[in-house]
Design an enzyme around this catalytic site. Structure first.
Site, PDB file in Angstrom:
ATOM      1  N   HIS A 149     -18.909  23.852  26.776  1.00 23.56           N
ATOM      2  CA  HIS A 149     -20.174  24.196  26.314  1.00 23.56           C
ATOM      3  C   HIS A 149     -21.052  23.021  25.866  1.00 23.56           C
ATOM      4  CE1 HIS A 149     -23.233  26.494  24.571  1.00 23.56           C
ATOM      5  NE2 HIS A 149     -22.751  27.350  23.525  1.00 23.56           N
ATOM      6  N   HIS A 197     -25.263  24.481  37.736  1.00 29.96           N
ATOM      7  CA  HIS A 197     -25.183  25.480  36.304  1.00 29.96           C
ATOM      8  C   HIS A 197     -24.965  26.899  36.936  1.00 29.96           C
ATOM      9  CE1 HIS A 197     -27.126  27.379  32.711  1.00 29.96           C
ATOM     10  NE2 HIS A 197     -27.016  26.267  32.366  1.00 29.96           N
ATOM     11  N   ASP A 224     -27.741  18.347  30.958  1.00 27.52           N
ATOM     12  CA  ASP A 224     -26.941  17.425  30.455  1.00 27.52           C
ATOM     13  C   ASP A 224     -27.133  15.887  31.270  1.00 27.52           C
ATOM     14  OD1 ASP A 224     -25.820  18.464  28.255  1.00 27.52           O
ATOM     15  OD2 ASP A 224     -24.832  19.964  29.589  1.00 27.52           O
TER      16      ASP A 224
END
Ligand code: COA
Length: 429
Positions: A267, A306, A362
């Site tokens: 996560h 993603h 990220d």
């Protein structure tokens, strides 16, 4: 005309009309489909809830194919550019943008609840010198429930409001102290003259100076990162907050569960993996060989792809811009050059294009955090501070939603049945 689904149960030959509402069917309607009166009704098997809606929510809208993220209907791009984290927190929790009076009262309330009880400090000081800051944050968030026992009365709206203010206000204090703890430095008390994010940076980095005021460009960049992380509908940690909150426990305990979920590498940990990857690549010349390794299936290009966004991650575009602002102050991180070149090559490569793999939030956030001189263990703490208003907005929605029940999924039992127990004294004889 009401939309419906006709289901024919081939075990019995019977047909059922199942209403379709908002593109979903109710699992309870499937439960009416039974082979006979003795067996339980039909259920769906969905590990990880990949195709199950667990709630109705008006907090956050995502369209992964189109790369759209909206909080309460406002596009993330506009909020990141023109709003502040506290205004976004207000929006998420209250569902509308604040008037000037509402905004000022909200900022005032949050600013004046940044301090924590001295016993919280003692509690945190009890951790081992090398305690992971996320473990400290999770424990201290949960511990707040013991300082505010009235928080258990979740049916009282005023009370709920008070706890949400406290939590948003105190998260940076707990997060900063977890950071200072690992460094063996004294904890810094909040400075309520500063903005929310400015005060956080002061609690992190202040040493002997009487006042610590970070460069406004850094304050703005971190505030923007908080906005980008503020909510992401029913992700793992939000689902944890809702699931634990559905037992009607106090919100500190529910949010502590969210922090726990975020602690996990699947996560909150991908940006750290991106940094490790960039360091391992080391220089631009090594990129082609690295890409070949990814295409051969040896490893993944971290920070790409993603589960939801299959076009682009709108947050990644904003972060890239924040990178430039931060590096203007801190000097360029040499890894940025590698990251940009890697992105360029990957976006032109058929392997990534075909699989719709684009940079996610990220890919660049780790680089920014490193420029702030955060160690990787702190990255998830920053994520947690940003996500707190989202968790609370979702929690608040949950506790006022008449349709919600205690979270209690079904299972498919695969174990033994009706075994005969032999006492240990006989088994071990
Ligand atoms: C985020 C992620 C878990 C999403 O996974 P997903 O939606 O389940 O996608 P899949 O794992 O089914 O991947 C689909 C295809 O793309 C490939 N793929 C996905 N992400 C990839 C990546 N980062 N690098 C290389 N290949 C990747 C898979 O190997 C698969 O290829 P195949 O069809 O030839 O087998 C995945 O993209 C990933 O691991 N990314 C890197 C980690 C990361 O950045 N996570 C942060 C998310 S915010």
């Amino acid at each position: 005309m009401t939309e419906s689904l006709t289901v024919r149960d081939n075990r019995t030959g019977q047909e059922y009309d199942v209403p379709i509402t908002d593109g979903t069917i109710r699992a309870a309607d499937l439960g009416k489909i039974k082979a006979d009166d003795e067996t339980p009704g039909l259920a769906v098997y969905d590990p990880g809830f990949v195709n199950t809606a667990s709630c109705r929510s008006s907090v956050t809208y995502i369209d992964g194919d189109k790369g759209i993220l909206e909080y309460r209907g406002y596009p993330i791009e506009q909020l990141a550019e023109h709003s502040s984290f506290l205004e976004v927190a207000y929006l998420l929790i209250h569902g509308h943008l604040p008037s000037k009076e509402e905004h000022d009262a909200w900022v005032h309330e949050i600013t004046y609840h940044t301090f924590v009880h001295e016993n919280v400090k003692t509690f945190m000081q009890g951790f081992r010198y090398d305690a992971h800051p996320m473990g400290m944050l999770m424990a201290s968030t949960g511990a707040l429930s013991t300082f505010y026992p009235e928080s258990r009365d979740i049916s009282d709206e005023q009370n709920r409001h008070m706890q949400m203010v406290r939590m948003i206000a105190k998260m940076p204090t707990l997060g900063a102290w977890a950071f200072r703890h690992a460094q063996g430095k004294p904890y810094v008390y909040p400075d309520n003259d500063l903005s929310y994010t400015g005060n956080f940076l002061s609690m992190l980095f202040k040493m002997s100076e009487t006042k610590f005021e970070a460069d406004p460009r850094l304050v703005k960049a971190l505030d923007t990162l908080f906005i980008l992380h503020a909510d992401h509908e029913q992700n793992c940690s939000t689902n944890a907050v809702r699931s634990v909150g559905s037992s009607q426990v106090d919100p500190y305990s529910a949010v502590a569960a969210g922090v726990g979920a975020l602690y996990g590498p699947l996560h909150g940990g991908a940006n750290e993996a991106v940094l490790r990857m960039l360091k391992r690549i080391g220089s631009k010349e090594n990129i082609p060989a690295f890409i070949e390794g990814v295409k051969a299936g040896n490893e993944r290009l971290m920070g790409f792809g993603h589960r939801v966004y299959k076009n682009f991650d709108p947050r990644a575009t904003i972060i890239k811009k924040a990178c430039d602002d931060v590096f203007e102050v801190t000097g360029v991180n040499p890894l940025l050059e590698i990251a940009k070149e890697l992105e360029k090559i990957a976006l032109e490569d058929e392997y990534f294009v075909k699989r719709k793999l684009y940079p996610n939030v990220d890919f660049y956030s780790g680089l920014i955090y490193e420029a702030f001189q955060f160690p990787p263990e702190m990255f998830t703490v920053l994520f947690a501070i940003g996500r707190t208003p989202g968790w609370l907005a979702q929690w608040s929605e949950l506790v006022t939603d008449k349709e919600q029940k205690i979270a209690r999924p079904k299972q498919i039992y695969t174990g033994d049945r009706t075994l005969q127990f032999t006492p240990a004294s006989q088994r071990w004889a």
